[in-house]
Design a protein around this motif. Sequence first.
Motif: not given
Length: 209
Positions: A63-70
Amino acid sequence: MIQILLVDDHTVLRDGIRSILALESDIRVVGEVVSGDEVLKKVEEFQPDCILMDINLPGKSGIEVTSLVKSQYPNCRVLVLTMFEHEEYLMEALRAGADGYLLKDSSSEEVVAAIRMISQGNSVIHPRMTKKLVTYHHQEPNVNMLTEREKEVLFELAQGLSNKEIAEALFISDKTVKIHINNILRKLEVKSRTQAVIYAVRNQLVPFS
């Protein structure tokens, strides 16, 4: 060709997904990541169209990574593929900007179809998770904030239609559809088409199965 980055720390699962996707002529796995801390580096290296993202990862969570990627690569689609069925995980993933949420008991056909759908700008949520959204308690903006035309656009959006298909269905231009969708996102205080669809389902603007 849809370029895929696999993010999961389970070798067996990655091997299985890679074998499944290798059978598809329009999908290609370009890289694999086992740690949340390495995802952004690999996204920059491989420039994938879509990421299959696990939630439970060493280092940063999915979830943290998704936020950073987006935030850094907004055109990169993220399909969460997880064992977690609790609605809190679903809502956190969607708030982070995930374009889809599938459970790991999904069939290979469902995974392939979901990749194609989110790559076309649509949203995908596992049916069991969709039902949980209706009972998730969270204060949301009132649907009456939307104009009748915006409600029509939201309804078509929730059916999985692309901007072009919505324009054809409502006899308006693609540009007008984009304006309506931007207004919908702003009024509903959401960041993505996926979150707008969740709103539509939760407020019974569209039927769910």
